[in-house]
Design an enzyme around this catalytic site. Sequence first.
Site, PDB file in Angstrom:
ATOM      1  N   ASP A  70     -19.387 -89.775   6.496  1.00  0.00           N
ATOM      2  CA  ASP A  70     -18.496 -88.842   7.258  1.00  0.00           C
ATOM      3  C   ASP A  70     -17.663 -87.863   6.481  1.00  0.00           C
ATOM      4  OD1 ASP A  70     -17.057 -88.156   9.762  1.00  0.00           O
ATOM      5  OD2 ASP A  70     -15.283 -88.914   8.962  1.00  0.00           O
ATOM      6  N   ASN A 122     -25.889 -92.586  11.921  1.00  0.00           N
ATOM      7  CA  ASN A 122     -27.402 -92.876  12.044  1.00  0.00           C
ATOM      8  C   ASN A 122     -28.349 -92.212  10.802  1.00  0.00           C
ATOM      9  OD1 ASN A 122     -26.775 -94.202  14.426  1.00  0.00           O
ATOM     10  ND2 ASN A 122     -26.915 -92.766  15.847  1.00  0.00           N
ATOM     11  N   SER A 151     -18.645 -84.482  14.796  1.00  0.00           N
ATOM     12  CA  SER A 151     -18.236 -85.897  15.153  1.00  0.00           C
ATOM     13  C   SER A 151     -19.088 -86.158  16.362  1.00  0.00           C
ATOM     14  CB  SER A 151     -16.763 -85.955  15.544  1.00  0.00           C
ATOM     15  OG  SER A 151     -15.971 -85.455  14.681  1.00  0.00           O
ATOM     16  N   ALA A 152     -19.722 -87.320  16.262  1.00  0.00           N
ATOM     17  CA  ALA A 152     -20.257 -87.868  17.172  1.00  0.00           C
ATOM     18  C   ALA A 152     -21.710 -87.063  17.417  1.00  0.00           C
ATOM     19  CB  ALA A 152     -19.700 -88.268  18.540  1.00  0.00           C
ATOM     20  N   CYS A 153     -22.289 -86.653  16.328  1.00  0.00           N
ATOM     21  CA  CYS A 153     -23.640 -85.961  16.301  1.00  0.00           C
ATOM     22  C   CYS A 153     -24.605 -86.677  15.493  1.00  0.00           C
ATOM     23  CB  CYS A 153     -23.516 -84.426  16.149  1.00  0.00           C
ATOM     24  SG  CYS A 153     -22.535 -83.730  17.286  1.00  0.00           S
ATOM     25  N   GLY A 154     -24.290 -87.841  14.901  1.00  0.00           N
ATOM     26  CA  GLY A 154     -25.391 -88.910  14.463  1.00  0.00           C
ATOM     27  C   GLY A 154     -25.281 -88.863  12.694  1.00  0.00           C
ATOM     28  N   LYS A 155     -24.227 -88.510  12.314  1.00  0.00           N
ATOM     29  CA  LYS A 155     -23.936 -88.700  10.820  1.00  0.00           C
ATOM     30  C   LYS A 155     -24.084 -90.056  10.281  1.00  0.00           C
ATOM     31  CE  LYS A 155     -19.903 -86.656  10.031  1.00  0.00           C
ATOM     32  NZ  LYS A 155     -19.790 -86.437  11.441  1.00  0.00           N
ATOM     33  N   LYS A 211      -9.149 -87.952   7.983  1.00  0.00           N
ATOM     34  CA  LYS A 211      -9.186 -86.641   8.540  1.00  0.00           C
ATOM     35  C   LYS A 211      -8.242 -85.596   7.904  1.00  0.00           C
ATOM     36  CE  LYS A 211     -12.916 -87.311  10.837  1.00  0.00           C
ATOM     37  NZ  LYS A 211     -14.298 -86.985  10.804  1.00  0.00           N
ATOM     38  N   ASN A 262     -15.943 -92.768  23.059  1.00  0.00           N
ATOM     39  CA  ASN A 262     -15.496 -92.734  21.951  1.00  0.00           C
ATOM     40  C   ASN A 262     -15.014 -94.089  21.330  1.00  0.00           C
ATOM     41  OD1 ASN A 262     -15.147 -91.076  19.513  1.00  0.00           O
ATOM     42  ND2 ASN A 262     -12.831 -91.139  19.945  1.00  0.00           N
ATOM     43  N   ARG A 294     -25.532 -79.820  17.601  1.00  0.00           N
ATOM     44  CA  ARG A 294     -26.074 -80.573  18.850  1.00  0.00           C
ATOM     45  C   ARG A 294     -26.384 -79.086  19.789  1.00  0.00           C
ATOM     46  NH1 ARG A 294     -25.516 -85.690  21.788  1.00  0.00           N
ATOM     47  NH2 ARG A 294     -24.481 -86.588  20.048  1.00  0.00           N
ATOM     48  N   HIS A 336     -17.013 -82.253   5.592  1.00  0.00           N
ATOM     49  CA  HIS A 336     -17.425 -83.191   6.701  1.00  0.00           C
ATOM     50  C   HIS A 336     -18.698 -83.560   6.693  1.00  0.00           C
ATOM     51  CE1 HIS A 336     -16.914 -84.224  11.250  1.00  0.00           C
ATOM     52  NE2 HIS A 336     -16.768 -85.226  10.671  1.00  0.00           N
ATOM     53  N   ARG A 352     -14.976 -97.273  18.929  1.00  0.00           N
ATOM     54  CA  ARG A 352     -15.460 -97.207  17.632  1.00  0.00           C
ATOM     55  C   ARG A 352     -15.328 -98.726  16.731  1.00  0.00           C
ATOM     56  NH1 ARG A 352     -15.875 -91.998  15.212  1.00  0.00           N
ATOM     57  NH2 ARG A 352     -15.543 -90.571  16.812  1.00  0.00           N
ATOM     58  N   ARG A 409      -9.339 -87.632  19.012  1.00  0.00           N
ATOM     59  CA  ARG A 409      -8.510 -86.858  18.240  1.00  0.00           C
ATOM     60  C   ARG A 409      -8.021 -85.607  19.106  1.00  0.00           C
ATOM     61  NH1 ARG A 409     -11.322 -83.841  15.959  1.00  0.00           N
ATOM     62  NH2 ARG A 409     -13.361 -84.786  16.003  1.00  0.00           N
ATOM     63  N   TYR A 442      -4.561 -93.619  17.367  1.00  0.00           N
ATOM     64  CA  TYR A 442      -6.169 -93.542  17.259  1.00  0.00           C
ATOM     65  C   TYR A 442      -6.427 -93.000  15.970  1.00  0.00           C
ATOM     66  CZ  TYR A 442     -10.628 -91.495  17.473  1.00  0.00           C
ATOM     67  OH  TYR A 442     -12.069 -91.440  17.178  1.00  0.00           O
ATOM     68  N   GLY A 443      -7.879 -93.752  15.479  1.00  0.00           N
ATOM     69  CA  GLY A 443      -8.314 -93.401  14.164  1.00  0.00           C
ATOM     70  C   GLY A 443      -8.047 -91.898  13.368  1.00  0.00           C
ATOM     71  N   GLY A 444      -8.486 -91.130  13.860  1.00  0.00           N
ATOM     72  CA  GLY A 444      -8.202 -89.645  13.467  1.00  0.00           C
ATOM     73  C   GLY A 444      -7.105 -88.964  13.405  1.00  0.00           C
TER      74      GLY A 444
HETATM   75  O1  SAT Z   1     -11.242 -90.273  14.850  1.00  0.00           O
HETATM   76  S1  SAT Z   1     -11.851 -89.557  13.501  1.00  0.00           S
HETATM   77  O2  SAT Z   1     -11.618 -88.127  13.398  1.00  0.00           O
HETATM   78  O3  SAT Z   1     -11.678 -90.224  12.424  1.00  0.00           O
HETATM   79  C1  SAT Z   1     -13.596 -89.754  13.668  1.00  0.00           C
HETATM   80  C2  SAT Z   1     -14.247 -88.202  14.000  1.00  0.00           C
HETATM   81  O4  SAT Z   1     -13.940 -87.480  15.121  1.00  0.00           O
HETATM   82  O5  SAT Z   1     -15.188 -87.519  13.292  1.00  0.00           O
HETATM   83 MN    MN Z   2     -16.055 -87.430  11.263  1.00  0.00          MN
END
Ligand code: SAT
Ligand code: MN
Length: 587
Positions: A275, A254, A248-252, A206, A365, A398, A226, A367, A69, A197-199
């Site tokens: 998410d 998991n 983001s990327a803090c273990g949701k 998002k 990052n 974190r 979120h 995915r 993002r 990219y995704g986000g």
């Molecule tokens: O790329 S996304 O924004 O969908 C994933 C994230 O950063 O939470």
């Molecule tokens: Mn997210």
Amino acid sequence: MTSNVELAAWVEEVVQLTKPEAVHWCSGSEEENSSLINLMENSGDLIKLNEETHPNCYLHRSDPKDVARVEHLTFVCTKNELDAGPNNNWLEPSAGHMKIDKLFNGCMEGRTMYVIPYLMGPYGSPYARAGVEVTDSPYVVVNMRIMARIGLRALEHIEKGNGFVKGMHSLGDLDPDKRLIMHFPEELSIKSIGSGYGGNALLGKKCHALRIASSQARSEGWLAEHMLVLGMESPTGETKYVAAAFPSACGKTNLAMLVPPKGYEGWKIWTVGDDIAWMHLGPDGQLWAINPEAGFFGVAPGTSLKTNPNCMNTLGKNAIYTNVAVTKDMQPWWEGIDGDKPDSLVDWQARPHDLELNGPAAHPNSRFTVSAEQCPSFSPKGNSPAGVPISAIIFGGRRATVSPLVYEAFDWNHGVFTGAAMASETTAAAAGATGQVRRDPMAMKPFCGYNFADYWQHWLSFSQKSNNLPKVFHVNWFRKNENGEFIWPGFGENMRVLEWILGRCAGHSDALETPIGFVPRPEAINFDGLELTRETISALLNIDPEIWANELCEIETYFETYSEKLPESLRLQLERVKSSFAKESVA
Ligand code: SAT
Ligand code: MN
């Protein structure tokens, strides 16, 4: 095509501006998906992975400058700058349109424009909302098909007269200098160009389900957050649900798919979402949550049978991998996956892997995109139109220091303060430096579509509407010792903390009142079998007054950036915490 006049007119407008060679209305069918995959295999945008080990799985390698993002290029365009707030980049709507429409002008020449009607939320849910994304990226179409409910049923929903969010997306020429992600909450529209990219590109996620939806939620009296949502079933068969906000990327992912550790036989965790949560007050005064998404767009590195077996068992088929490495026999690979590192790996940029020369084999990052229903722990209530009732809300960042493993807020308003005061170290999910502590209220810094001061006020307003709200907690799985090592094992062992949290909700876990909230007494959390020393346990639960004095100063400085808009109640909460530390030091 469509019988909805507004939709037809808007698509025509986009056609006039972007000038595509062809327009394709997506049905969401299997055949359509296969033909898009075929197209991308031929263009090299998708690479088939090992059919024996990973049936129906594909690899996508994105442009190396388009892997996360881009918060500095993301805008919220409201008539009044104060409505976007200091937490957002702002442009006046007509200036925003003018700037981005220049980039959209003719950008789809020679390309097919795909029109994707989609629904966020379960079919038949009164809380589900529709959108339509137009895009020139077939990669976006096949990912949206996993992440949202796309195609004819969504179109039907719109044609019944339900409103929809308009999302315009183009890859443009992927030039980072011509990349912009714009939101127009007052017009319920999104314009995104220059990134696949995704986000930035899967606009249902998002852009719609958080930025636009948070703004709608404010005016309509609900919450778009979120947050993961999970159900915790006890050995007696009773299931309680919690929602948890981590950056983001803090273990949701998991936590949402946690497998209870040894000693928790008979317990089960059910995944509702990993998410995003949309939460509405029910007639019973409880917050009821739905997951607006239908899939997971999760971080690959670090995912393994050890850290997240349910995820590994979800990922093996019908998945799209983005920017992971591959083995010689075309299996996806990333740092932290099970087994030894294979000898010959091809990295995320298609080069022979060379750590020293080119860094990690998989992008940090990188995915996977995969359907939620494939997850072995997917909740039987995951598609429930009414959602699930939330017993506890958990905030977490974190933090190597400062925050203890877990604590409970005194009440709802103190819980809102706890969320508003959150901070976390930055991760690879967004472009820019990683590992830097920044304020990230409710894990919504990149995603709140309006002024945080109004957002906190909106959160606070719930205490006037219900006396049956969830209890609020804060956790930190990432505390480190002086050698920089994590002192909490995390992953499945987080079950122990969830157990304490649910115990508090049921009124039986023991806790000590401290200036920041209720902290577990060491014997109130089940640490059996973890072999943690007494010192480690006390470090995990420790609240250092000096470190907190500094933290409270930083919170105050941050709150000041919202000046007179900051809700008085948050100012009072901050004063209360400060003065109870002061009283403690005298005592
Ligand atoms: O790329 S996304 O924004 O969908 C994933 C994230 O950063 O939470
Ligand atoms: Mn997210």
